[in-house]
Design an enzyme around this catalytic site. Structure first.
Site, PDB file in Angstrom:
ATOM      1  N   TYR A  67      33.457 -61.383 -22.923  1.00  0.00           N
ATOM      2  CA  TYR A  67      34.615 -60.692 -22.567  1.00  0.00           C
ATOM      3  C   TYR A  67      34.699 -59.603 -21.929  1.00  0.00           C
ATOM      4  O   TYR A  67      35.250 -59.136 -20.825  1.00  0.00           O
ATOM      5  CB  TYR A  67      35.562 -61.024 -23.679  1.00  0.00           C
ATOM      6  CG  TYR A  67      36.929 -60.081 -23.472  1.00  0.00           C
ATOM      7  CD1 TYR A  67      37.824 -60.835 -22.570  1.00  0.00           C
ATOM      8  CD2 TYR A  67      37.257 -58.882 -23.857  1.00  0.00           C
ATOM      9  CE1 TYR A  67      38.927 -60.284 -22.572  1.00  0.00           C
ATOM     10  CE2 TYR A  67      38.233 -58.357 -23.496  1.00  0.00           C
ATOM     11  CZ  TYR A  67      39.299 -58.754 -22.755  1.00  0.00           C
ATOM     12  OH  TYR A  67      40.467 -57.900 -22.404  1.00  0.00           O
ATOM     13  N   ASP A 105      38.082 -67.253 -21.645  1.00  0.00           N
ATOM     14  CA  ASP A 105      36.615 -66.966 -22.308  1.00  0.00           C
ATOM     15  C   ASP A 105      36.781 -67.012 -23.587  1.00  0.00           C
ATOM     16  O   ASP A 105      35.610 -67.323 -24.332  1.00  0.00           O
ATOM     17  CB  ASP A 105      36.499 -65.572 -21.641  1.00  0.00           C
ATOM     18  CG  ASP A 105      37.408 -64.564 -22.206  1.00  0.00           C
ATOM     19  OD1 ASP A 105      37.451 -64.104 -23.342  1.00  0.00           O
ATOM     20  OD2 ASP A 105      38.511 -64.272 -21.575  1.00  0.00           O
ATOM     21  N   ASN A 159      30.660 -44.852 -28.552  1.00  0.00           N
ATOM     22  CA  ASN A 159      31.280 -46.259 -28.515  1.00  0.00           C
ATOM     23  C   ASN A 159      30.656 -46.972 -29.601  1.00  0.00           C
ATOM     24  O   ASN A 159      29.412 -46.990 -29.915  1.00  0.00           O
ATOM     25  CB  ASN A 159      30.691 -46.767 -27.242  1.00  0.00           C
ATOM     26  CG  ASN A 159      31.115 -48.358 -27.089  1.00  0.00           C
ATOM     27  OD1 ASN A 159      30.451 -49.206 -26.195  1.00  0.00           O
ATOM     28  ND2 ASN A 159      31.947 -48.669 -27.720  1.00  0.00           N
ATOM     29  N   GLY A 160      31.444 -47.570 -30.204  1.00  0.00           N
ATOM     30  CA  GLY A 160      31.094 -48.047 -31.627  1.00  0.00           C
ATOM     31  C   GLY A 160      32.018 -48.007 -32.627  1.00  0.00           C
ATOM     32  O   GLY A 160      33.097 -47.513 -32.402  1.00  0.00           O
ATOM     33  N   CYS A 171      34.877 -48.887 -26.229  1.00  0.00           N
ATOM     34  CA  CYS A 171      34.964 -47.715 -25.432  1.00  0.00           C
ATOM     35  C   CYS A 171      33.781 -47.650 -24.286  1.00  0.00           C
ATOM     36  O   CYS A 171      32.744 -48.353 -24.385  1.00  0.00           O
ATOM     37  CB  CYS A 171      34.807 -46.311 -26.449  1.00  0.00           C
ATOM     38  SG  CYS A 171      35.961 -46.282 -27.573  1.00  0.00           S
ATOM     39  N   GLY A 215      38.312 -49.291 -21.978  1.00  0.00           N
ATOM     40  CA  GLY A 215      39.175 -48.608 -22.572  1.00  0.00           C
ATOM     41  C   GLY A 215      40.299 -48.038 -21.839  1.00  0.00           C
ATOM     42  O   GLY A 215      39.928 -47.251 -20.815  1.00  0.00           O
TER      43      GLY A 215
END
Ligand code: AMP
Length: 503
Positions: free
Chosen positions: A257, A366, A101-102, A2, A28
């Site tokens: 990425y 990638d 985020n996580g 995110c 996201g």
């Protein structure tokens, strides 16, 4: 994955938050949300969709106030409903909104704990709502009416003690200000910057420096692993190392990425790291594939462009953009289920025949995750007339699921799980396949900041830095994340559309 932003400004921040989210959209595309603080009232708008679709002028007008946070959500299984869009809100203590985020690896235990200890009910399956309630409980325990920085930092220290996993967090506390913190391993990124105005200094935190660039903020520094930064409503900045044993182990996949190449994360330019990945892989190709008759190097657009150009330079070969990408289609992973994903690769990419006809091509990507993309892209190269199709991956084989917020599928869906390079090469239908080695990848990224001794590399080596991941956890994740599970979830959602609160 995110993206998060937070701003303490001197003028309304709605537009700056929006612009920050727009440049973090790659992190996201599933849902977006903004909360601002307007005269002791939180103004919220969140919904499923892209930033440009979620916020209409009428919503922007309502998002008044000089302080705010925002979020873009990346879909993982179990998180697709609007009820799980962020930021989340709790009314006690003070009124707090939080975005994250996580991924928390002990979320289910925390959820039980927070109910039994504090009778706090968590209404969604989102670990961000759990995290918010843990933080709220710790702030409540300070027992004071007006929180001082030390109360806030003590609460974050207790959050660190209880919460396991990866988390970069922004939170608004009514009557106080903006709080931002990062997990003790610094797995997910968080950077802070400032902007001088006639009215005083404004501060911004974001997942990637590119959001600060877009809003005209200059980068001050990355927030350290375990550190919390608290900026009062009046614009005073306080920071403190809240973790007992912080370690610097940022996620290496951000560089491979996720992040935009024009971002700097933990003082490492994402672009420079991708060029270095190309140098390393170019050397490996020279060492191991000197006998191959490659005519041209072609990237799989767009993440691999920088690495591929560098490989071509190292090999002294032409670099050609042989595939054209349709910009108006989301990333392939966003499509639920394998069948939809397959179709979407064809819709997303098309080959320019002249670049393939009668040539031996080296395609560069990638990473290879499920192998769906590579398989179809190789087919396309052959259909376009390529004689031989070699394939190089700027990242090593992805063999293990990600538990820190990247939707890396269940182990069984990963093509490299249980397959060696030769069999992967056969499955994807290449005439030769070469992967970056993990030490080379680490070296390529580390060059930018040698102070970082270790990265979070679990998808490649199965070593999870939080040391709390066992087979039971992975099995549970597997049940939630497999393509079958996602298909079931989508079916359930189609027949059970939820209503949501616009705020
Ligand atoms: P595939 O091998 O078909 O699973 O696709 C791999 C491609 O998807 C890579 O080349 C990346 O560009 C992209 N990719 C890698 N990891 C992710 C991820 N976690 N979410 C979305 N896309 C990803």
């Amino acid at each position: 994955m995110c993206g998060i932003v937070g701003i303490v400004g001197k003028v309304p921040v709605n537009q700056a938050l929006y612009d920050g989210l727009i440049v973090l959209q790659h992190r996201g595309q599933d849902a977006a949300g903004i909360v601002t603080l307007d005269n002791n009232t939180l103004r919220l708008r969140k919904a499923n969709g892209l930033v440009k679709d979620v916020f209409e002028p009428r919503h922007m007008q309502r998002l008044a106030g000089n302080i705010g946070i925002g979020h873009v959500r990346y879909p993982t299984a179990g998180s697709a409903s609007t009820a799980e869009a962020q930021p989340f809100y709790v009314n006690s203590p003070f009124g707090i909104a939080l975005a994250h985020n996580g991924n928390l690896t002990n979320s289910h235990l925390l959820k039980e704990d927070i109910f039994s200890v504090a009778r706090r009910h968590v209404n969604t399956t989102s670990d961000s709502e759990v995290l918010l309630n843990v933080l709220a409980h710790e702030l409540h325990n300070s027992g004071v009416m007006a929180l001082q920085p030390e109360h806030i930092f003590r609460a974050v220290a207790n959050v660190h003690r209880k919460v396991k996993g990866a988390y970069a967090v922004v939170a608004l506390i009514i009557g106080h200000g903006l709080l931002a913190f990062r997990d003790p391993n610094g797995i997910r990124p968080l950077v802070m910057g400032k902007r001088e105005t006639e009215l005083g200094t404004e501060y911004m935190v974001a997942s990637e420096s590119v959001a600060l660039d877009a809003d005209g903020f200059t980068v001050l520094r990355d927030i350290s692993p375990g550190e919390a930064v608290y900026i009062t409503e009046q614009g005073e900045l306080h920071s403190f190392q809240c973790a007992e044993n912080p370690s610097y182990t940022p996620c290496i996949f951000e560089y491979v990425y996720f992040a935009r190449p024009d971002s700097t994360i933990d003082n490492i330019s994402v672009y420079a790291s991708r060029v270095a990945m190309g140098t390393m892989l170019g050397h490996k190709i020279k060492r191991e594939w000197a006998h191959l008759d490659i005519d041209v190097v072609i990237p799989i657009p767009e993440t691999s462009n920088d690495a591929a150009l560098q490989i071509a330079t190292e090999l002294g070969l032409p670099y050609r953009q042989g595939y054209v990408k349709n910009r108006y289609i989301g990333r392939t992973f966003i499509m639920p289920g394998q069948e939809a994903r397959k179709k979407s690769v064809k819709r997303k990419l098309n080959a320019i025949k002249q670049e393939f006809k009668g040539k031996n091509v080296l395609l560069v990507d990638d990473s290879i995750v499920r192998g769906t993309t590579s398989q179809q892209i190789i087919d396309m190269a052959r259909e376009a007339g390529a004689k031989k199709v070699y394939f190089a991956s700027a990242a090593p084989e992805v063999r293990f699921p990600n538990v820190y917020g990247i939707d890396m599928p269940s182990a069984n869906d990963l093509i490299a799980h249980g397959h060696d390079v030769d069999s992967i090469c056969k499955i994807i239908g290449a005439d030769g396949l070469i992967f970056q080695s993990l030490p080379d990848l680490i070296e390529a990224v580390r060059q930018g900041n040698p102070e970082i001794k270790r990265f979070e590399t679990s998808v490649f080596d199965g070593h999870y830095v939080t040391n709390d991941i066992d087979q039971d956890y992975l099995n549970r994740l597997d049940q939630m994340r497999s393509d079958d599970a996602k298909a079931r979830l989508n079916e359930a959602m189609a027949t059970n559309l939820e209503t949501y609160n616009e705020g």
